[in-house]
Design a protein around this motif. Structure first.
Motif, mmCIF file in Angstrom:
data_model
loop_
_atom_site.group_PDB
_atom_site.id
_atom_site.type_symbol
_atom_site.label_atom_id
_atom_site.label_comp_id
_atom_site.label_asym_id
_atom_site.label_seq_id
_atom_site.Cartn_x
_atom_site.Cartn_y
_atom_site.Cartn_z
ATOM 1 N N SER A 170 -16.037 53.618 19.603
ATOM 2 C CA SER A 170 -17.369 54.144 19.924
ATOM 3 C C SER A 170 -18.395 53.715 18.877
ATOM 4 O O SER A 170 -19.538 53.415 19.213
ATOM 5 C CB SER A 170 -17.310 55.657 20.118
ATOM 6 N N VAL A 171 -17.960 53.609 17.584
ATOM 7 C CA VAL A 171 -18.892 53.150 16.545
ATOM 8 C C VAL A 171 -19.250 51.687 16.800
ATOM 9 O O VAL A 171 -20.429 51.296 16.729
ATOM 10 C CB VAL A 171 -18.274 53.342 15.136
ATOM 11 N N ALA A 172 -18.210 50.917 17.139
ATOM 12 C CA ALA A 172 -18.444 49.489 17.425
ATOM 13 C C ALA A 172 -19.451 49.356 18.563
ATOM 14 O O ALA A 172 -20.390 48.554 18.492
ATOM 15 C CB ALA A 172 -17.123 48.831 17.803
ATOM 16 N N ILE A 228 -32.810 49.531 14.087
ATOM 17 C CA ILE A 228 -32.293 49.842 12.740
ATOM 18 C C ILE A 228 -32.225 51.365 12.567
ATOM 19 O O ILE A 228 -31.244 51.908 12.040
ATOM 20 C CB ILE A 228 -33.170 49.192 11.640
ATOM 21 N N VAL A 229 -33.283 52.052 13.071
ATOM 22 C CA VAL A 229 -33.285 53.525 12.983
ATOM 23 C C VAL A 229 -32.095 54.086 13.762
ATOM 24 O O VAL A 229 -31.419 55.022 13.315
ATOM 25 C CB VAL A 229 -34.633 54.089 13.517
ATOM 26 N N ARG A 230 -31.833 53.455 14.940
ATOM 27 C CA ARG A 230 -30.702 53.926 15.748
ATOM 28 C C ARG A 230 -29.393 53.730 14.991
ATOM 29 O O ARG A 230 -28.526 54.604 14.967
ATOM 30 C CB ARG A 230 -30.681 53.134 17.069
ATOM 31 N N PRO A 232 -21.740 56.595 28.573
ATOM 32 C CA PRO A 232 -21.252 55.242 28.243
ATOM 33 C C PRO A 232 -21.478 54.882 26.777
ATOM 34 O O PRO A 232 -20.659 54.209 26.170
ATOM 35 C CB PRO A 232 -22.071 54.328 29.160
ATOM 36 N N THR A 233 -22.581 55.361 26.213
ATOM 37 C CA THR A 233 -22.839 55.020 24.806
ATOM 38 C C THR A 233 -22.715 56.236 23.899
ATOM 39 O O THR A 233 -23.177 56.213 22.750
ATOM 40 C CB THR A 233 -24.270 54.447 24.653
ATOM 41 N N GLY A 234 -22.102 57.312 24.372
ATOM 42 C CA GLY A 234 -22.006 58.558 23.579
ATOM 43 C C GLY A 234 -20.895 58.476 22.536
ATOM 44 O O GLY A 234 -19.886 57.803 22.742
ATOM 45 N N THR A 235 -21.111 59.149 21.410
ATOM 46 C CA THR A 235 -20.066 59.196 20.364
ATOM 47 C C THR A 235 -19.188 60.436 20.550
ATOM 48 O O THR A 235 -18.086 60.511 20.008
ATOM 49 C CB THR A 235 -20.694 59.272 18.965
ATOM 50 N N VAL A 269 -24.889 55.910 11.731
ATOM 51 C CA VAL A 269 -24.188 55.998 10.442
ATOM 52 C C VAL A 269 -24.302 57.407 9.875
ATOM 53 O O VAL A 269 -23.330 57.975 9.365
ATOM 54 C CB VAL A 269 -24.779 54.949 9.451
ATOM 55 N N GLN A 270 -25.514 57.990 9.998
ATOM 56 C CA GLN A 270 -25.729 59.352 9.475
ATOM 57 C C GLN A 270 -24.821 60.358 10.200
ATOM 58 O O GLN A 270 -24.204 61.227 9.581
ATOM 59 C CB GLN A 270 -27.212 59.742 9.656
ATOM 60 N N ASN A 271 -24.748 60.169 11.538
ATOM 61 C CA ASN A 271 -23.861 61.042 12.335
ATOM 62 C C ASN A 271 -22.431 60.958 11.847
ATOM 63 O O ASN A 271 -21.745 61.974 11.682
ATOM 64 C CB ASN A 271 -23.897 60.620 13.806
ATOM 65 N N LEU A 272 -22.021 59.708 11.601
ATOM 66 C CA LEU A 272 -20.635 59.499 11.136
ATOM 67 C C LEU A 272 -20.416 60.185 9.791
ATOM 68 O O LEU A 272 -19.411 60.850 9.562
ATOM 69 C CB LEU A 272 -20.380 58.008 10.977
#
Ligand code: ADP
Length: 500
Positions: free
Chosen positions: A281-283, A321-323, A448-451, A328-331
């Motif tokens: 999901s990160v990828a 970049i913000v996304r 589809p793009t959710g973590t 990264v911040q979420n992780l």
């Protein structure tokens, strides 16, 4: 010792003991009473016998006086006869009082009748003697003397008296015999009862042990499915049962160790799968913005026919970049959540700011916002930034669920019993059935793009603040998330508002 077991074991023996004690006491009481009765009867019989013997002596005296008078009839002999008669009457009265049984009383009355007869006949006797002249046959006269009317029933009374005494003695013997038999029976049946009670208790215990043994076998059979087979013979022996239990305990330990090992393996497998899922999901999250940025930069960097970056391209690059930064911040938040920096905040302010952040997106999607805040302050001791993250997450999820428009309702209440209540309800698709039970589990996502990290982070933040979060679908469609947070006491609230 177990009370029920103690009762089961001791009750029969105590009962038998009590029965034996009761029988013994009754036997003693009966013996004492019978002995007293016998003593009384015997003393009465003896008194009656004495009175009868006295009566007989008086009869003999009377007869003796009469015979003297017959042999030598002088006037001076009349006085001793009268005296003997008086003595006889006294003795007769004594005998009447001493007579106890009906037969004795009857015999005494016969003597009294005979005495009256004797007195009547006595008046005729001098005439008989006169008629006989000098040739009087003394033997015949003795036989014909009216004293026989008294002496004969007197003999009868003595006989009856002796018979009564013999009967009383026989009764006494019989009673003694019966008592001996009763004691013998008690001596035999007491121990027999004890043996039977002991046998019954032993049988009951043996049966319980047997049942226990069968149950242990049953458990053991269940265990056999997990560990190697175990064969336990079922019988009512305590030693055997102990051995069986030890065996089962060993089996349980083995099974537990197996289960723990399997659990560890499963956890490891789950962790590996989670890492894989996270990596995927990160990828996915990283690749999309990177591809956009890469394409724009490549186009600007091309050797031939380069395409310089426009302001719009820079805008796209900045957004991507913000996304990336957000991902990264979420992780990071998930892996190492920052400790909450708590302060007294009015939740109305946090809700208003969070709503403002999503207002433009809501407008674009045609979603109306319905925000209901209390008139008074709703102060809680929270980390404002973290709580704002929670709210924005919930709002964005709600907007995701309403791509074609709808209504987002946000309600803050201060009168919940547990503190402050905040609900975020939408009219979207509702929580998908496959998410039931794993809504707050990391990496669980239907997008589809959710973590799949948003709700798990929300839950952790809320719980770290001493609150709770629950989710469910609304009856009319859409989802509803309910939060409860501990409020600051009312007085502090007022102080806070005044300070504010
Ligand atoms: P993500 O948003 O990345 O998928 P979340 O943890 O925030 O991760 O959400 C997990 C899942 O919960 C979502 O994929 C979605 O299926 C479901 N979900 C969350 N909020 C809502 C909502 N308001 N309506 C419907 N489904 C929701």
């Amino acid at each position: 010792m177990n009370r029920k077991l103690l009762f089961q074991v001791t009750a029969p023996t105590v009962l038998i003991g009590l029965v034996l004690l009761g029988v013994c006491l009754a036997g003693v009481w009966f013996t004492v009473r019978s002995q007293r009765n016998l003593t009384r009867l015997l003393s009465e019989e003896v008194a009656c016998l004495q009175a009868t013997q006295e009566l007989q002596i008086r009869v003999r005296q009377l007869r003796f006086r009469h015979f003297l008078n017959l042999v030598d009839p002088v006037h001076s002999r009349q006085e001793p006869i009268a005296e003997a008669q008086q003595n006889f009457e006294k003795a007769l009265e004594n005998a009447r009082q001493a007579a106890r049984s009906d037969r004795e009383q009857e015999a005494v009355e016969k003597i009294a009748d005979g005495y009256r007869h004797y007195q009547r006949e006595l008046a005729l006797l001098p005439a008989e003697l006169a008629g006989a002249g000098q040739s009087v046959d003394l033997h015949k006269l003795v036989d014909a003397h009216p004293i026989r009317f008294v002496s004969d029933p007197c003999q009868d009374l003595i006989r009856i008296n002796q018979e009564e005494i013999e009967q009383t003695v026989r009764d006494s013997d019989q009673l003694g015999h019966r008592l001996r038999l009763a004691m013998l029976a008690l001596g035999l049946f007491g121990p027999l009862g004890g043996v039977l009670a002991g046998y019954g208790i032993a049988r009951g215990l043996s049966r319980s042990i047997y049942q226990l043994s069968v149950r242990v076998q049953d458990i053991s059979r269940h265990l056999d499915q997990k560990v190697a087979s175990v064969n336990l013979p079922a019988d009512g022996d305590l030693q055997h049962l102990d051995a069986q239990l030890q065996h089962v305990v060993r089996r349980v330990e083995e099974a537990t160790q197996n289960l723990q090992r399997q659990q560890r393996d499963l956890l490891r497998a789950e962790q590996l799968a989670a890492v894989g899922q996270l990596a995927a999901s990160v990828a996915h999250e990283v690749r999309n913005p990177l591809t956009s940025v890469k394409m724009l930069v490549e186009a600007a960097h091309r050797g031939r026919n380069p395409r310089p970056l426009t302001g719009e391209d820079l805008e796209v690059i900045y957004r991507e970049i913000v996304r990336l930064e957000g991902t990264v911040q979420n992780l990071l938040d998930f892996a190492r959540p920052p400790a909450p920096q708590r302060a007294a905040c009015d939740l109305r302010d946090i809700v208003t700011q969070a709503v403002e952040l999503v207002r433009s997106r809501a407008r674009q999607q045609g979603v109306t916002l319905d925000v209901r805040l209390p008139a008074g302050p709703a102060t809680a001791d929270v980390d404002c930034a973290q709580l704002s993250t929670v709210l924005v997450n919930l709002f964005l999820n709600a907007l995701d669920a309403m791509p074609g428009g709808g209504k987002l309702e946000v309600t803050l209440g201060t009168d919940a019993p547990d503190g402050l209540a905040l609900t975020v309800a939408d009219t979207g698709t509702g929580i998908p059935p496959q998410m039931a039970g794993q809504l707050f589990t990391p990496f669980a996502s239907t997008k589809p793009t959710g973590t799949g990290l948003g709700l798990s982070i929300c839950k952790r933040i809320v719980e770290e603040h001493g609150g709770q979060i629950h989710a469910g679908n609304r009856p009319g469609g859409g989802a509803c998330f309910a939060l409860q947070l501990p409020a600051i006491a009312r007085e502090e609230n007022h102080a806070h508002v005044a300070g504010h």
